[in-house]
Design a protein around this motif. Structure first.
Motif, PDB file in Angstrom:
ATOM      1  N   THR A 278       7.463  11.829  12.780  1.00 25.68           N
ATOM      2  CA  THR A 278       8.553  10.884  12.538  1.00 25.68           C
ATOM      3  C   THR A 278       8.348  10.009  11.300  1.00 25.68           C
ATOM      4  O   THR A 278       9.313   9.468  10.760  1.00 25.68           O
ATOM      5  CB  THR A 278       8.777   9.978  13.773  1.00 25.68           C
ATOM      6  N   PHE A 279       7.113   9.855  10.864  1.00 24.85           N
ATOM      7  CA  PHE A 279       6.835   9.140   9.607  1.00 24.85           C
ATOM      8  C   PHE A 279       6.674  10.113   8.437  1.00 24.85           C
ATOM      9  O   PHE A 279       6.398   9.700   7.309  1.00 24.85           O
ATOM     10  CB  PHE A 279       5.554   8.308   9.734  1.00 24.85           C
ATOM     11  N   GLY A 280       6.813  11.404   8.708  1.00 24.27           N
ATOM     12  CA  GLY A 280       6.574  12.392   7.670  1.00 24.27           C
ATOM     13  C   GLY A 280       5.099  12.402   7.280  1.00 24.27           C
ATOM     14  O   GLY A 280       4.224  12.291   8.132  1.00 24.27           O
ATOM     15  N   TYR A 281       4.825  12.533   5.975  1.00 28.33           N
ATOM     16  CA  TYR A 281       3.444  12.563   5.465  1.00 28.33           C
ATOM     17  C   TYR A 281       3.173  11.349   4.573  1.00 28.33           C
ATOM     18  O   TYR A 281       2.421  11.431   3.603  1.00 28.33           O
ATOM     19  CB  TYR A 281       3.205  13.850   4.673  1.00 28.33           C
ATOM     20  N   LYS A 282       3.796  10.222   4.927  1.00 31.90           N
ATOM     21  CA  LYS A 282       3.721   9.047   4.057  1.00 31.90           C
ATOM     22  C   LYS A 282       2.297   8.510   3.893  1.00 31.90           C
ATOM     23  O   LYS A 282       2.011   7.824   2.920  1.00 31.90           O
ATOM     24  CB  LYS A 282       4.630   7.946   4.597  1.00 31.90           C
ATOM     25  N   ARG A 283       1.415   8.809   4.843  1.00 35.49           N
ATOM     26  CA  ARG A 283       0.054   8.269   4.760  1.00 35.49           C
ATOM     27  C   ARG A 283      -0.914   9.227   4.062  1.00 35.49           C
ATOM     28  O   ARG A 283      -2.098   8.921   3.942  1.00 35.49           O
ATOM     29  CB  ARG A 283      -0.482   7.956   6.159  1.00 35.49           C
ATOM     30  N   ALA A 284      -0.428  10.363   3.599  1.00 36.20           N
ATOM     31  CA  ALA A 284      -1.305  11.354   2.962  1.00 36.20           C
ATOM     32  C   ALA A 284      -2.034  10.759   1.772  1.00 36.20           C
ATOM     33  O   ALA A 284      -3.231  11.008   1.563  1.00 36.20           O
ATOM     34  CB  ALA A 284      -0.493  12.573   2.538  1.00 36.20           C
ATOM     35  N   GLU A 285      -1.338   9.950   0.985  1.00 38.70           N
ATOM     36  CA  GLU A 285      -1.950   9.374  -0.217  1.00 38.70           C
ATOM     37  C   GLU A 285      -2.993   8.312   0.127  1.00 38.70           C
ATOM     38  O   GLU A 285      -3.950   8.120  -0.612  1.00 38.70           O
ATOM     39  CB  GLU A 285      -0.874   8.810  -1.137  1.00 38.70           C
ATOM     40  N   ILE A 286      -2.802   7.613   1.258  1.00 41.19           N
ATOM     41  CA  ILE A 286      -3.799   6.629   1.689  1.00 41.19           C
ATOM     42  C   ILE A 286      -5.078   7.342   2.120  1.00 41.19           C
ATOM     43  O   ILE A 286      -6.194   6.908   1.801  1.00 41.19           O
ATOM     44  CB  ILE A 286      -3.258   5.767   2.854  1.00 41.19           C
ATOM     45  N   ILE A 287      -4.924   8.462   2.837  1.00 40.80           N
ATOM     46  CA  ILE A 287      -6.088   9.258   3.246  1.00 40.80           C
ATOM     47  C   ILE A 287      -6.821   9.785   2.016  1.00 40.80           C
ATOM     48  O   ILE A 287      -8.051   9.763   1.950  1.00 40.80           O
ATOM     49  CB  ILE A 287      -5.659  10.422   4.166  1.00 40.80           C
ATOM     50  N   ALA A 288      -6.056  10.249   1.022  1.00 39.36           N
ATOM     51  CA  ALA A 288      -6.664  10.745  -0.221  1.00 39.36           C
ATOM     52  C   ALA A 288      -7.447   9.635  -0.921  1.00 39.36           C
ATOM     53  O   ALA A 288      -8.556   9.873  -1.421  1.00 39.36           O
ATOM     54  CB  ALA A 288      -5.580  11.286  -1.156  1.00 39.36           C
ATOM     55  N   ALA A 289      -6.903   8.436  -0.953  1.00 44.06           N
ATOM     56  CA  ALA A 289      -7.599   7.301  -1.567  1.00 44.06           C
ATOM     57  C   ALA A 289      -8.903   7.010  -0.838  1.00 44.06           C
ATOM     58  O   ALA A 289      -9.935   6.732  -1.459  1.00 44.06           O
ATOM     59  CB  ALA A 289      -6.700   6.062  -1.560  1.00 44.06           C
ATOM     60  N   PHE A 290      -8.867   7.082   0.496  1.00 43.20           N
ATOM     61  CA  PHE A 290     -10.070   6.842   1.310  1.00 43.20           C
ATOM     62  C   PHE A 290     -11.146   7.893   1.016  1.00 43.20           C
ATOM     63  O   PHE A 290     -12.316   7.561   0.789  1.00 43.20           O
ATOM     64  CB  PHE A 290      -9.693   6.882   2.800  1.00 43.20           C
ATOM     65  N   VAL A 291     -10.759   9.168   0.991  1.00 38.57           N
ATOM     66  CA  VAL A 291     -11.698  10.269   0.720  1.00 38.57           C
ATOM     67  C   VAL A 291     -12.298  10.130  -0.677  1.00 38.57           C
ATOM     68  O   VAL A 291     -13.508  10.289  -0.883  1.00 38.57           O
ATOM     69  CB  VAL A 291     -10.997  11.637   0.874  1.00 38.57           C
ATOM     70  N   ASN A 292     -11.448   9.810  -1.650  1.00 35.55           N
ATOM     71  CA  ASN A 292     -11.924   9.674  -3.026  1.00 35.55           C
ATOM     72  C   ASN A 292     -12.878   8.497  -3.195  1.00 35.55           C
ATOM     73  O   ASN A 292     -13.871   8.584  -3.924  1.00 35.55           O
ATOM     74  CB  ASN A 292     -10.736   9.520  -3.974  1.00 35.55           C
ATOM     75  N   ALA A 293     -12.592   7.401  -2.528  1.00 35.73           N
ATOM     76  CA  ALA A 293     -13.473   6.230  -2.603  1.00 35.73           C
ATOM     77  C   ALA A 293     -14.825   6.541  -1.978  1.00 35.73           C
ATOM     78  O   ALA A 293     -15.879   6.182  -2.522  1.00 35.73           O
ATOM     79  CB  ALA A 293     -12.822   5.039  -1.889  1.00 35.73           C
ATOM     80  N   ALA A 294     -14.810   7.224  -0.833  1.00 34.79           N
ATOM     81  CA  ALA A 294     -16.062   7.608  -0.174  1.00 34.79           C
ATOM     82  C   ALA A 294     -16.868   8.553  -1.058  1.00 34.79           C
ATOM     83  O   ALA A 294     -18.101   8.440  -1.158  1.00 34.79           O
ATOM     84  CB  ALA A 294     -15.763   8.259   1.176  1.00 34.79           C
ATOM     85  N   SER A 295     -16.188   9.474  -1.733  1.00 33.32           N
ATOM     86  CA  SER A 295     -16.896  10.432  -2.594  1.00 33.32           C
ATOM     87  C   SER A 295     -17.542   9.737  -3.790  1.00 33.32           C
ATOM     88  O   SER A 295     -18.617  10.139  -4.248  1.00 33.32           O
ATOM     89  CB  SER A 295     -15.935  11.537  -3.074  1.00 33.32           C
ATOM     90  N   LEU A 296     -16.910   8.682  -4.312  1.00 34.18           N
ATOM     91  CA  LEU A 296     -17.510   7.914  -5.408  1.00 34.18           C
ATOM     92  C   LEU A 296     -18.865   7.341  -4.992  1.00 34.18           C
ATOM     93  O   LEU A 296     -19.846   7.417  -5.746  1.00 34.18           O
ATOM     94  CB  LEU A 296     -16.587   6.761  -5.809  1.00 34.18           C
ATOM     95  N   ILE A 297     -18.918   6.799  -3.791  1.00 31.46           N
ATOM     96  CA  ILE A 297     -20.154   6.183  -3.301  1.00 31.46           C
ATOM     97  C   ILE A 297     -21.228   7.241  -3.040  1.00 31.46           C
ATOM     98  O   ILE A 297     -22.406   7.046  -3.382  1.00 31.46           O
ATOM     99  CB  ILE A 297     -19.862   5.369  -2.021  1.00 31.46           C
ATOM    100  N   ILE A 298     -20.841   8.379  -2.463  1.00 28.38           N
ATOM    101  CA  ILE A 298     -21.798   9.457  -2.190  1.00 28.38           C
ATOM    102  C   ILE A 298     -22.402   9.992  -3.489  1.00 28.38           C
ATOM    103  O   ILE A 298     -23.617  10.183  -3.606  1.00 28.38           O
ATOM    104  CB  ILE A 298     -21.117  10.597  -1.395  1.00 28.38           C
ATOM    105  N   VAL A 299     -21.542  10.237  -4.477  1.00 31.59           N
ATOM    106  CA  VAL A 299     -22.020  10.711  -5.784  1.00 31.59           C
ATOM    107  C   VAL A 299     -22.977   9.694  -6.402  1.00 31.59           C
ATOM    108  O   VAL A 299     -24.019  10.056  -6.966  1.00 31.59           O
ATOM    109  CB  VAL A 299     -20.826  10.982  -6.735  1.00 31.59           C
ATOM    110  N   ALA A 300     -22.656   8.410  -6.281  1.00 35.26           N
ATOM    111  CA  ALA A 300     -23.500   7.353  -6.843  1.00 35.26           C
ATOM    112  C   ALA A 300     -24.899   7.367  -6.222  1.00 35.26           C
ATOM    113  O   ALA A 300     -25.907   7.232  -6.931  1.00 35.26           O
ATOM    114  CB  ALA A 300     -22.845   5.999  -6.622  1.00 35.26           C
TER     115      ALA A 300
END
Length: 303
Positions: A78-100
């Protein structure tokens, strides 16, 4: 339960095409830096390549999240995929820390056991990285201001550009002064900066995913604003959350002093919607009216 929407809060469209260009550029940079890092023996160059590779993955995640976020809602979504970009931001932020963390570990090992580095290769490839990442940063700079997913992609690219500048400085120091220790030291500084920017974005995206009230909104102020409207008696069972970059939702129960008509409630609801949008930026309002109902009248109720 009445549910109103205020549609004036939406941001201008974000351009996925720019993201695709940056993906292709970063693939080219990564391949060049891996080859150059192996040939020159530069850990800073290889660490920059690893960071670039993580960028490629992150940018691809951001690109597909941007695409599917515009898919239509349905009866089972019912909300569609509106939160997909928030999940992507979370994954990308976590990957920055892991790489560091990986970079810091490798740099400490290199500091303890310094190795010779071919500085000329490092210098030329760092210049390539500065040019390509600088162009990518320029492409995404406007979208980064209004979209968390694009901001995560922008941060990856911006830190890459800074990393390339640091690698260039290290290459010049090695070429002119044979300071081989500069290479791993710069790697550690780059990694610490990655942790800093990654943590800020991770915290922001986590707050959205956990349905926390946005930092800019004070629930007690909203309560006072609604309570000032006649004939409101009590505001309770309040939930406020941010769905994505464009939507902030308010859900509440309102107890009235008298048994008002539905037409009166509609007029009060419009007033509430206008108030919370203008003062707090809330553009989706969902109110349950009550009169003489025996339930908890606490502002926040644990469901």
């Amino acid at each position: 339960m009445a549910h109103h929407h205020h549609h004036g809060h939406h941001h201008p469209p974000v351009h996925g095409r720019n993201l695709l260009v940056t993906i292709l550029l970063n693939i080219a940079i990564t391949v060049a830096q891996v080859i150059g890092g192996l040939l020159s023996g530069s850990l800073a160059l290889l660490s920059d390549a690893l960071h670039n590779f993580s960028d490629v993955i992150s940018l691809i995640i951001s690109f597909f999240a941007h695409k599917i976020s515009h898919k239509e809602a349905s009866t089972n979504k019912t909300f569609g995929y509106k939160r997909a970009e928030i999940i992507a931001a979370f994954v990308n932020a976590a990957s920055l820390i892991i790489v560091a963390i990986i970079l810091i570990k490798e740099a400490i090992e290199r500091l303890l056991s310094p190795e010779g580095i071919h500085a000329t290769t490092v210098i030329w490839l760092s210049l390539l990285g500065i040019a390509a990442n600088g162009f990518s940063v320029w492409l995404l700079r406007k979208d980064a201001d209004r979209n968390m997913n694009m901001r995560s992609a922008y941060l990856h690219l911006f830190t890459d550009m800074l990393a390339s500048i640091a690698v260039l400085a290290g290459g010049l120091a090695i070429y002119y002064f044979q300071w081989f220790w500069v290479d791993p030291l710069l790697t550690i500084l780059i990694a610490l900066y990655l942790v800093y920017v990654g943590y800020a974005l991770l915290k922001t995206s986590t707050r959205v995913l956990m349905l926390f009230t946005p930092d800019s909104i004070q629930v007690r102020e909203i309560e006072a604003s609604i309570m000032a409207i006649e004939p409101v008696k009590n505001v309770h069972h309040v939930h406020i959350w941010q769905l994505n970059e464009d939507e902030v939702h308010l859900e509440a129960h309102i107890d009235f002093k008298e048994d008002i008509l539905l037409s009166q409630f509609d007029a009060i609801l419009e007033q509430i919607e206008r108030e919370v949008y203008q003062k707090f930026g809330i553009n989706h309002v969902n109110i349950q009216p009550e009169f003489g109902k025996c339930d908890s009248k606490q502002l926040i109720v644990q469901d």
